[in-house]
Scaffold this motif. Structure first.
Motif, PDB file in Angstrom:
ATOM      1  N   LEU A 121      26.917  14.159  16.944  1.00 34.80           N
ATOM      2  CA  LEU A 121      28.282  13.892  17.404  1.00 34.80           C
ATOM      3  C   LEU A 121      29.097  13.193  16.323  1.00 34.80           C
ATOM      4  CD1 LEU A 121      27.902  12.617  21.091  1.00 34.80           C
ATOM      5  CD2 LEU A 121      29.163  14.647  20.356  1.00 34.80           C
ATOM      6  N   ASN A 122      30.348  13.626  16.193  1.00 39.99           N
ATOM      7  CA  ASN A 122      31.221  13.038  15.190  1.00 39.99           C
ATOM      8  C   ASN A 122      32.393  12.293  15.837  1.00 39.99           C
ATOM      9  OD1 ASN A 122      32.592  12.627  12.686  1.00 39.99           O
ATOM     10  ND2 ASN A 122      33.950  14.314  13.299  1.00 39.99           N
ATOM     11  N   PHE A 130      26.193  24.190  24.464  1.00 36.91           N
ATOM     12  CA  PHE A 130      26.153  25.658  24.533  1.00 36.91           C
ATOM     13  C   PHE A 130      26.765  26.261  23.268  1.00 36.91           C
ATOM     14  CE2 PHE A 130      27.939  29.773  25.853  1.00 36.91           C
ATOM     15  CZ  PHE A 130      26.760  30.397  26.270  1.00 36.91           C
ATOM     16  N   LYS A 131      27.890  25.682  22.841  1.00 35.88           N
ATOM     17  CA  LYS A 131      28.539  26.162  21.612  1.00 35.88           C
ATOM     18  C   LYS A 131      27.637  26.003  20.393  1.00 35.88           C
ATOM     19  CE  LYS A 131      33.504  26.163  21.479  1.00 35.88           C
ATOM     20  NZ  LYS A 131      34.681  25.580  20.866  1.00 35.88           N
ATOM     21  N   LEU A 132      26.855  24.905  20.428  1.00 34.90           N
ATOM     22  CA  LEU A 132      25.954  24.613  19.307  1.00 34.90           C
ATOM     23  C   LEU A 132      24.648  25.394  19.408  1.00 34.90           C
ATOM     24  CD1 LEU A 132      26.436  20.736  19.390  1.00 34.90           C
ATOM     25  CD2 LEU A 132      27.039  22.188  17.440  1.00 34.90           C
ATOM     26  N   SER A 190      35.431  18.066  13.120  1.00 33.71           N
ATOM     27  CA  SER A 190      34.011  18.403  13.234  1.00 33.71           C
ATOM     28  C   SER A 190      33.782  19.886  12.984  1.00 33.71           C
ATOM     29  CB  SER A 190      33.507  18.047  14.626  1.00 33.71           C
ATOM     30  OG  SER A 190      33.865  16.734  14.943  1.00 33.71           O
ATOM     31  N   GLU A 191      32.553  20.219  12.632  1.00 32.19           N
ATOM     32  CA  GLU A 191      32.200  21.626  12.385  1.00 32.19           C
ATOM     33  C   GLU A 191      32.348  22.453  13.668  1.00 32.19           C
ATOM     34  OE1 GLU A 191      29.002  21.413   8.740  1.00 32.19           O
ATOM     35  OE2 GLU A 191      28.290  20.910  10.744  1.00 32.19           O
ATOM     36  N   ILE A 234      35.846  16.821  21.876  1.00 29.24           N
ATOM     37  CA  ILE A 234      34.530  16.365  21.433  1.00 29.24           C
ATOM     38  C   ILE A 234      34.021  17.283  20.324  1.00 29.24           C
ATOM     39  CG2 ILE A 234      33.390  17.633  23.326  1.00 29.24           C
ATOM     40  CD1 ILE A 234      31.312  15.317  23.407  1.00 29.24           C
ATOM     41  N   GLY A 235      33.481  16.679  19.268  1.00 29.90           N
ATOM     42  CA  GLY A 235      33.050  17.499  18.137  1.00 29.90           C
ATOM     43  C   GLY A 235      31.755  16.994  17.522  1.00 29.90           C
TER      44      GLY A 235
END
Lengths: 733, 212
Positions: free
Chosen positions: A294-295, A366-368, A166-167, A286-287
């Motif tokens: 979600l991937n 949060f990361k996104l 995942s990105e 999780i990605g």
């Protein structure tokens, strides 16, 4: 689907409320029986090995002692025990005093029976055991390589570990120590053999029929000769889902002495004799894409169980279907240690698993740089991803909205460590919860008497949620009666069969049985009316009201109908169960918890300031008690999140904190105001009353909402429950 | 919260003549009985049944819920076990036996006490009030009525202790705000988590100007 309940929010008091506030409610150690004896258990002091010497002579000679029971003298007196060499019966219940083996520290090794409690306690202190010790293992982390896969195969949807492609992705480990149910009522039983073939047990159980079957099985008796009575159960939270060795000890002891016996565990014994929520280690990968789709999710869990049972729970189940995600793989493993057997504790494995998943969702959001609710809505599942069926009803999106509005979610500054209040760091967190909405077979009997009173009977127990008032509410609605006209009887094997209370399915199961029985009684009234008056009226002609019914403008009271028909009472018994709808839909209850915390900027001390829960549990049957049950789940969740941990001294395999002074359950001072918001929309398919159940979703998601709030307040991610101030370690910043 | 006396004051509890006589008469027996080897021998031979019975019966004059009792108690019998097992007043609950949960709260001469942490033998001449002594189904105490109204319980097991503690909390003057109530009720654990409802119940009684 006939007409659903038309309940208005009511404030009906509990059916057993007056007894509970006046001290008149009798729990299982509170029945007065002539010649009652007292049992006290002696426990092993080592975690693994063999009893080489058990010195019971002094105890046997002590004043008032009637019998000392142990593996030395049990012999083959219990037919079911003697039948095979397994150390457990009924799949996972350890045979008591079966042999000289010790499987965990605190295992019952002897029972002292005396004529007073004080004498039994003293005599128990005189029993000495010598052991041949073996090396024990109680440390999860050090025994991971010995884990087993109880379910045979792992779950995989499409590509394994796809999150890595995942990105944006994260990998994190989560952990929690044992939580112990610790209901306020100690494990208690009064066993009374009225004859060699007839047993009455006043029992702390969540299901009287399960207990009955078990006790009858011990002696190969017909179940009808065993009566189990449990109208009041002082909390359980899962620990009384099946019987335990202490209960066998009491039943066997009473059988051997031919005297009624009462056995009440000590609080310390509650930690090793009646199960717990097992220590669990989890991994989440999780990605998602940069725009928050979600991937992939990978969720692995390692839970503790005993050496003599493969206790399993649904720790990774929620991850498989909570979000729309193309690639999901989960793995669930058990680590067998020299500890007593766990048992499902409120919101069981699902609460453990959702702690990991919902913390990870927050962290990835949060990361996104996305709002946690927006991220969840972006991946909202409308079709169940595992079996591709629609949900019978799902208003989780409304829960997000309701709760967010109430707590002022969008007024917060989402940046971590950005908000303060009264010198404290302020954090807001949220998390969602999900649990199966089941429906078991249940039977209810409804009796209308010549005074116009309605009695509703079912063997179901009421461990605290207010099952009695739920049954009453359904009947009140069906007959449009007042509360005072209705009597509820429950918690007794002499009453119509009901499932064990647990897994959030009591209202769905028993409520439906009461509904169906009430409907059948009304139909019977129509029949009786037609016979008595020689008419041919149909059900729809009858409009039921408080005193009776109205047929095309003419009023009849229930009393008059019975008088006219020459009947003392009208009675109907109905069984109710699920049908083909279970193949067409998936049934779940949903909750969202929002919490606001204060964290002390120097010490890291956490204070929960506000909790808002919003839930979709279908139709809410008795709102006053449903609200209380939700609040109760939140309180339990606050304990799980912040204070509760059973800590072993691994050198000896014993608990270091097996009491209320050292094992911290929440007290008054820990609990803030709690708001409960119900979507309150009936589920159209689950059952005739539209109720889905809420016992578990009240706690599932609460712990991660607090962990996420602590992150918001401090910028610290703590992935290890309970979140004590040393783990926040804010002073290191 | 406790009205238990300091050890140096304990002696005055034993002023009742029957008790003094009892103590004098048993001095010699006490010396024998406290010798471990003798006790063991006596135990094995069942010879100490009589001796034990003698020690286990100490006269006790006690008033419970307005009723006077002239009874005998074992010196090791807690007040909790005395009311539950001897008087069949099972409304007072055993939740831990260590003074850690408050389920056993009763009033001793009007003050809240964990009845598991005090011995029955220490209550000579005292007035004990249990949950059964404050109201009944026909006429509930205002605190009982308020708990019912606010659904201040679920399983009901901690409830008698919560109610006895709540009444005392108001009488002590420790119920002036919800946060003060929470602080001064924290000795009473409710595992079902009825805390917010219990606080509401106490606030209403306090605001109604009612006292225990």
């Amino acid at each position: 689907m006939e007409n659903l309940l038309n309940l208005i929010p009511d404030d009906t008091d509990r059916t057993d409320g007056i007894l509970k506030v006046t001290g008149g409610a009798t729990y299982s150690a509170e029945y007065k029986i002539e010649g009652l004896t007292y049992g006290v258990l002696v426990q092993s002091t080592i975690a693994k090995g063999k009893i080489t010497v058990l010195e019971t002579k002094k105890a046997e000679g002590a004043p008032g002692v009637i019998k000392v029971l142990s593996h030395l003298n049990l012999n083959n007196s219990v037919p079911r025990y003697a039948k095979d060499d397994n150390v457990t019966i009924d799949r996972n219940i350890q045979k008591v005093f079966y042999n000289d083996q010790v499987y965990f520290a605190g295992q019952p090794i002897a029972l002292v029976i005396a004529d007073t409690y004080e004498r039994a306690v003293y005599a128990a202190s005189l029993i000495k055991a010598n052991y041949q010790e073996e090396k024990h293992h109680t440390y999860l982390e050090k025994n991971l390589e010995n884990s087993i896969s109880p379910e045979g195969k792992d779950y995989l949807r499409n590509e394994k570990d796809a999150y890595k492609n995942s990105e944006v992705y994260l990998e994190a480990e989560y952990h929690q120590l044992n939580n112990i149910h610790n209901p306020m009522e100690l494990g208690s039983i009064t066993a009374n053999w009225e004859s060699d073939e007839k047993l009455t047990v006043y029992d702390k159980t969540q299901g009287v029929f399960g207990s009955q079957k078990h006790y009858a099985g011990l002696y190969g008796m017909d179940s009808k000769n065993v009566r189990v009575i449990a109208p009041f159960v002082g909390g359980a939270f899962g620990m009384a889902l099946h019987t335990w060795p202490y209960q066998d000890a009491a039943v066997i002891g009473a059988k051997i002495t031919k005297l009624p016996l009462k056995l009440m565990l000590t609080r310390m014994q509650m930690f090793t004799m009646v199960g717990y929520r097992p220590e669990t280690k989890q991994f989440i990968g999780i990605g998602a894409s940069k725009d928050g789709v979600l991937n992939g999710i990978t969720h692995n869990a390692w839970g503790v169980t005993s050496t003599y049972d493969n206790f399993t729970e649904g720790t990774v189940g929620g991850t498989q279907f909570m979000y729309k995600c193309p690639n999901v793989n989960t793995q669930y493993k058990l680590v067998k240690l020299d500890v007593s057997n766990p048992i499902w504790m409120r919101g069981p494995g699902e609460a453990t698993g959702m702690f990991a998943l919902e913390c990870a969702m927050d962290e990835l959001a949060f990361k996104l740089n996305m709002d946690p609710i927006a991220f969840r809505l972006k991946n909202y599942a409308t079709v169940h991803p595992v079996n591709n069926l629609p949900w019978s009803s799902k208003f989780l999106d409304e829960c997000y909205e309701l709760g967010a509005k109430k707590i002022g979610w969008y007024n917060r500054n989402p940046k971590p460590k950005s908000m303060t209040e009264d010198g404290m760091l302020v954090g807001y967190g949220m998390a969602s919860g999900v649990f199966n909405a089941g429906r078991g077979a249940a039977t209810a009997r409804v009796i209308l008497d010549e005074n116009g009173k309605l009695t509703i009977q079912s063997a179901i127990t009421d461990i605290g949620p207010g099952t009695g008032v739920m049954m009453k509410s359904v009947a009140m609605d069906s007959f449009k009666m007042d509360a005072i006209q209705i009597i509820v009887e429950l918690g007794d094997t002499n009453l119509p069969p009901a499932p064990t209370q647990g897994g959030s399915n009591t209202t769905s199961s028993v409520g439906s049985a009461v509904y169906d029985a009430c409907t059948a009684l009304k139909e019977k009234m129509v029949e009786v009316y037609n016979q008595s008056f020689g008419e041919q009226k149909v059900y729809d002609d009858f409009k039921f009201n408080k005193e009776g019914f109205n047929i095309k403008g003419k009023s009849f009271s229930y009393v008059d109908l019975l008088k006219k028909a020459g009947l003392k009472e009208l009675e109907v018994t109905r069984e109710s169960r699920s049908g083909t709808e279970r193949q067409k839909y998936v049934f779940n209850s949903f909750s969202v918890h929002f919490t606001k915390v204060h964290v002390h900027p120097l010490t890291g001390m956490v204070k929960v300031k506000e909790v808002v829960c919003a839930l979709d549990a279908g139709k809410i049957i008795s709102e006053k008690q449903a609200r209380s049950q939700m609040i109760g789940g939140v309180v339990g969740g606050i304990g799980m999140a912040l204070t509760e941990e059973g800590v072993y001294d691994h050198r000896y395999g014993v608990y270091t904190n097996n009491n209320f002074a050292d094992y911290h359950v929440p007290v008054h001072a820990d609990i803030p105001p709690i708001d409960v918001l119900f979507v309150n929309k009936p589920d159209p398919y689950i059952n005739p009353i539209g109720a889905k159940g809420l016992g578990e979703v009240s706690i599932i998601g609460l712990a991660p909402s607090i962990a996420n709030a602590i992150f918001h307040a401090t910028g610290k991610r703590v992935r290890d429950l309970p979140i004590t101030l040393d783990k926040i370690a804010i002073w290191r910043d | 919260m406790s009205n238990q006396k300091h050890p140096e004051n304990l002696e005055q509890d034993f002023t009742c003549s029957s008790r003094r006589g009892f103590l004098k008469a048993t001095t010699a027996l006490t010396a024998i009985a406290l010798s471990p080897t003798l006790i063991t021998k006596a135990a094995i031979n069942h010879r100490d049944e009589k001796l034990a019975a003698f020690f286990e019966k100490i006269p006790l004059n006690i008033e419970v819920n307005g009723k006077s009792y002239k009874m005998e108690t074992e010196p090791r019998e807690t007040l909790l076990d005395f009311v539950r097992e001897r008087l069949q007043l099972t409304g007072t609950k055993k939740g831990c036996d260590h003074g850690q949960c408050g389920a056993c709260t009763v009033h001793v001469d009007g003050k809240r006490v964990n009845s598991c942490l005090t011995l029955a033998v220490m209550q000579e001449g005292k007035k004990i009030t249990t949950i059964e002594g404050i109201g009944s189904g026909e006429k509930l105490h205002p605190m009982q009525a308020s708990f019912l109204k606010h659904d201040g319980f679920q399983c009901g097991y901690c409830t008698p202790g919560q109610i006895m503690s709540a009444i005392a909390c108001i009488n002590e003057g420790h119920a002036n705000s919800p946060s003060e109530i929470r602080e001064f009720m924290s000795g009473n654990i409710c595992r079902c988590g009825a805390y917010p409802n219990i606080v509401d119940a106490i606030v209403e009684v306090k605001n109604g100007g009612q006292k225990g």
